[in-house]
Design an enzyme around this catalytic site. Structure first.
Site, PDB file in Angstrom:
ATOM      1  N   GLY A   1       3.603   0.719 -13.116  1.00  0.00           N
ATOM      2  CA  GLY A   1       2.773  -0.316 -12.798  1.00  0.00           C
ATOM      3  C   GLY A   1       1.573  -0.207 -11.680  1.00  0.00           C
ATOM      4  N   SER A   2       0.706  -1.037 -11.712  1.00  0.00           N
ATOM      5  CA  SER A   2      -0.419  -1.011 -10.792  1.00  0.00           C
ATOM      6  C   SER A   2      -0.856  -2.415 -10.395  1.00  0.00           C
ATOM      7  CB  SER A   2      -1.236   0.100 -10.825  1.00  0.00           C
ATOM      8  OG  SER A   2      -1.945  -0.126 -12.135  1.00  0.00           O
ATOM      9  N   GLY A   3      -1.285  -2.540  -9.191  1.00  0.00           N
ATOM     10  CA  GLY A   3      -1.920  -3.801  -8.808  1.00  0.00           C
ATOM     11  C   GLY A   3      -3.070  -3.558  -8.120  1.00  0.00           C
ATOM     12  N   TYR A   4      -3.518  -4.660  -7.515  1.00  0.00           N
ATOM     13  CA  TYR A   4      -4.726  -4.665  -6.589  1.00  0.00           C
ATOM     14  C   TYR A   4      -4.647  -3.441  -5.776  1.00  0.00           C
ATOM     15  CZ  TYR A   4      -5.926  -9.013  -8.281  1.00  0.00           C
ATOM     16  OH  TYR A   4      -6.227 -10.345  -9.100  1.00  0.00           O
TER      17      TYR A   4
ATOM     18  N   LYS B   1      -1.859  -1.035  -4.851  1.00  0.00           N
ATOM     19  CA  LYS B   1      -1.022   0.280  -5.044  1.00  0.00           C
ATOM     20  C   LYS B   1      -0.743   0.594  -6.575  1.00  0.00           C
ATOM     21  CE  LYS B   1       1.326  -2.437  -2.579  1.00  0.00           C
ATOM     22  NZ  LYS B   1       2.263  -3.063  -2.371  1.00  0.00           N
TER      23      LYS B   1
ATOM     24  N   VAL C   1       2.113   2.729  -9.037  1.00  0.00           N
ATOM     25  CA  VAL C   1       3.701   2.947  -8.880  1.00  0.00           C
ATOM     26  C   VAL C   1       4.003   3.968 -10.349  1.00  0.00           C
ATOM     27  CG1 VAL C   1       6.038   2.420  -8.854  1.00  0.00           C
ATOM     28  CG2 VAL C   1       4.382   1.038  -7.838  1.00  0.00           C
TER      29      VAL C   1
ATOM     30  N   LYS D   1       5.266   5.120  -4.842  1.00  0.00           N
ATOM     31  CA  LYS D   1       4.201   4.205  -4.665  1.00  0.00           C
ATOM     32  C   LYS D   1       3.165   4.925  -3.925  1.00  0.00           C
ATOM     33  CE  LYS D   1       5.327  -0.491  -4.741  1.00  0.00           C
ATOM     34  NZ  LYS D   1       5.658  -1.863  -3.828  1.00  0.00           N
TER      35      LYS D   1
ATOM     36  N   ASP E   1       1.936 -13.712  -1.435  1.00  0.00           N
ATOM     37  CA  ASP E   1       1.655 -13.478  -2.898  1.00  0.00           C
ATOM     38  C   ASP E   1       2.972 -13.457  -3.836  1.00  0.00           C
ATOM     39  OD1 ASP E   1       0.261 -12.787  -5.076  1.00  0.00           O
ATOM     40  OD2 ASP E   1      -0.179 -11.033  -4.467  1.00  0.00           O
TER      41      ASP E   1
HETATM   42  N1  LIG Z   1      10.442   0.280  -7.645  1.00  0.00           N
HETATM   43  C1  LIG Z   1       9.602  -0.040  -8.638  1.00  0.00           C
HETATM   44  N2  LIG Z   1      10.217   0.349  -9.873  1.00  0.00           N
HETATM   45  C2  LIG Z   1       9.087   0.115 -11.122  1.00  0.00           C
HETATM   46  N3  LIG Z   1       8.000  -0.615 -11.084  1.00  0.00           N
HETATM   47  C3  LIG Z   1       7.698  -1.050  -9.967  1.00  0.00           C
HETATM   48  C4  LIG Z   1       8.361  -0.638  -8.673  1.00  0.00           C
HETATM   49  N4  LIG Z   1       7.570  -1.228  -7.713  1.00  0.00           N
HETATM   50  C5  LIG Z   1       6.500  -1.607  -8.286  1.00  0.00           C
HETATM   51  N5  LIG Z   1       6.472  -1.450  -9.581  1.00  0.00           N
HETATM   52  C6  LIG Z   1       5.562  -2.145 -10.309  1.00  0.00           C
HETATM   53  O1  LIG Z   1       4.360  -1.626  -9.802  1.00  0.00           O
HETATM   54  C7  LIG Z   1       3.220  -2.881  -9.266  1.00  0.00           C
HETATM   55  C8  LIG Z   1       2.600  -2.646  -8.579  1.00  0.00           C
HETATM   56  O2  LIG Z   1       3.271  -2.527  -7.393  1.00  0.00           O
HETATM   57  P1  LIG Z   1       2.920  -3.470  -6.144  1.00  0.00           P
HETATM   58  O3  LIG Z   1       3.707  -3.185  -5.050  1.00  0.00           O
HETATM   59  O4  LIG Z   1       3.137  -5.040  -6.660  1.00  0.00           O
HETATM   60  O5  LIG Z   1       1.510  -3.166  -5.760  1.00  0.00           O
HETATM   61  P2  LIG Z   1       0.398  -4.328  -5.461  1.00  0.00           P
HETATM   62  O6  LIG Z   1       0.389  -4.496  -3.986  1.00  0.00           O
HETATM   63  O7  LIG Z   1      -0.823  -3.462  -5.806  1.00  0.00           O
HETATM   64  O8  LIG Z   1       0.431  -5.495  -6.169  1.00  0.00           O
HETATM   65  C9  LIG Z   1       4.377  -3.909  -9.659  1.00  0.00           C
HETATM   66  O9  LIG Z   1       3.758  -5.177 -10.169  1.00  0.00           O
HETATM   67  C10 LIG Z   1       5.461  -3.492 -10.547  1.00  0.00           C
HETATM   68  O10 LIG Z   1       5.269  -3.965 -11.892  1.00  0.00           O
END
Ligand SMILES: Nc1ncnc2c1ncn2[C@@H]1O[C@H](COP(=O)(O)OP(=O)(O)O)[C@@H](O)[C@H]1O
Ligand SMILES: [Mg+2]
Length: 441
Positions: A87-90, A92, A94, A108, A218
């Site tokens: 996954g990825s967001g704004y 990070k 992963v 991450k 958030d």
């Molecule tokens: N431990 C994990 N195992 C599986 N997927 C993860 C894990 N941590 C985060 N993710 C996925 O990665 C995405 C981005 O991580 P996140 O920490 O929410 O980043 P951001 O701060 O950019 O939103 C999450 O929305 C989730 O779907």
């Protein structure tokens, strides 16, 4: 000659002046941008300083887990094989990394293509500086994961500076699966209740954490993952550890799209309890509203309704909400909510022990634990018999020794089967009118 030269000279001079002005403005602007970026970097550093256990520490301690057997060392990072993007967001990204023979982990790191990075580059045109700025969010998350430990917060197994990818800081986490609301909506009530209960336990912990009352600014389902059906918070960079400060009660307003709530400004000039209530209302609007009431066992519905009412109106705090959830769990586990079941319903079935059915003709029911057939959790064989009686297709059911997270049995309902095979862990219950068929087998 001089008459033609002087306008040319004037134009050249003008162009030169424009260039000098543009250059110095740009220089001045870039100097200004540099200063702003430095200020932002300093502010981020200041923000995370209070989270360190010692006042002077600004480096992250070795691993979160210390001597924990789950800890993963940075030296192991080089041997890991990246298997998939999780996954990825704004901020990070992963990825899943394999480290045989252990379980796979989630790595991450900063998302260089994310909006945070893009916005920073547009403003400052400084890739190194922007990388540092965005990295602070991941640093904040790592230190919070070290300080806040709870079964419903993702476990930090380690973290590394300049890991194998050379992409700066990397957090090594236990791996989960992204929380898919659509999928959860189709799952049994027991599983949906589990997610809500996990969230309430988490919010109770956050309301009195070692760092104080923590608000998740958030608060959306994508900030959580599931690990073996258990909800875990994974995105902590937008956590706010301080209660908002205020001058008067009017500064203590919680505003949501459909509701506003006002709080009291204390003598210490803080909006007391606002972080806790913000989390609780978000839990109501993003989770409870969708997951909790739908298909709750009939006898538990009044208690569920009470929770919906008190959280939707913020009538009670997180401690009372947790009590109400634990009470539901207790009743659900004990089977008290099934006291009205007709006890003799089981007499309509013949129990064939130590066998399981083969060549079953399954029918589907909803919400089933299996997409292929009708698999439901039951408190007792009597409850299973009652379900079979209420489903016209059902002629037999099988109870195995597999249990759900609350300890309930999994029962599989069938319309028919071709024969029975030995299986010490299973009992097949056949409706009496079909029992003659079994005697023939
Ligand atoms: N431990 C994990 N195992 C599986 N997927 C993860 C894990 N941590 C985060 N993710 C996925 O990665 C995405 C981005 O991580 P996140 O920490 O929410 O980043 P951001 O701060 O950019 O939103 C999450 O929305 C989730 O779907
Ligand atoms: Mg996120």
């Amino acid at each position: 000659m001089s008459s033609t030269r002087s306008p040319l000279c004037a134009v050249a001079l003008f162009a030169f002046v424009v260039l000098v002005v543009a250059f110095s403005t740009r220089n001045w602007r870039s100097e200004d941008a540099k200063k702003t970026l430095l200020e932002e970097l300093r502010a981020r550093q200041q923000e995370i300083l209070p989270f360190y256990p010692t006042k002077d520490g600004d480096t992250l301690s070795g691993t979160s887990a210390g001597s924990d057997v789950d800890a993963v060392a940075c030296s192991q990072l080089a041997r890991m094989q990246i298997a998939a993007l999780l996954g990825s967001g704004y901020t990070k990204t992963v990825v899943q990394a394999l480290l045989p023979p252990g379980p796979s982990v989630a790595l991450k790191s900063v998302n260089h293509r994310g909006s945070d990075m893009r916005q920073c580059l547009e403003q400052f045109h400084d890739p190194m500086g922007c990388h540092q700025l965005v990295s602070f969010k991941l640093k904040k998350e790592i230190i919070l994961l070290q300080r806040l430990q709870h079964p419903n917060i993702i476990k930090l197994k380690g973290h590394c500076q300049d890991g194998r990818t050379g992409r700066g800081i990397t957090a090594i986490l236990e791996q989960g699966t992204p929380l898919e609301m659509i999928q959860l909506l189709q799952s049994p009530w027991e599983e949906r209740f589990r997610v809500c209960l996990g969230l309430v336990r988490l919010l109770h912990y956050l309301s009195q954490s070692p760092l104080g009352s923590v608000a998740l600014l958030d608060f959306q389902s994508r900030q959580f993952v599931l690990v073996d059906g258990e909800l875990k918070l994974t995105d902590l960079d937008d956590a706010n550890v301080k209660e908002p400060t205020c001058q008067s009660d009017s500064d203590c307003m919680l505003q949501f799209p459909l509701r506003n709530f006002s709080f009291h400004c204390s003598e210490q000039r803080i909006c007391e309890g606002m972080n806790e209530m913000r989390n609780l209302y978000n839990a109501y609007r993003y989770f409870f509203m969708y997951l909790l009431p739908h298909q709750a066992p009939p006898m538990l519905q009044p208690l569920v309704k009470e929770i919906m009412n008190s959280t939707g109106e913020l009538k009670k705090g997180i401690a009372s909400t947790l009590e109400a959830f634990e009470e539901i769990l207790h009743i659900f586990k004990s089977g008290h909510h099934l006291e009205n079941l007709p006890p003799l319903v089981i007499r309509d079935y013949v129990a064939v022990r130590g066998v399981s059915s083969v060549g079953s003709v399954n029918y589907r029911c909803w919400p089933s634990y299996s997409h292929q057939g009708c698999v439901l959790s039951v408190h007792s064989v009597t409850e299973a018999a009652d379900i079979c009686r209420s489903q016209p297709q059902c002629s037999s059911f099988t109870v195995q020794d597999q249990r759900t997270w609350t300890g309930r049995l999994l029962a599989s309902f069938q319309s028919s089967f071709s024969h029975l095979v030995p299986d010490v862990n299973s009992v097949v219950y056949v409706r009496k009118m079909k029992a003659s068929l079994v005697q023939a087998l």
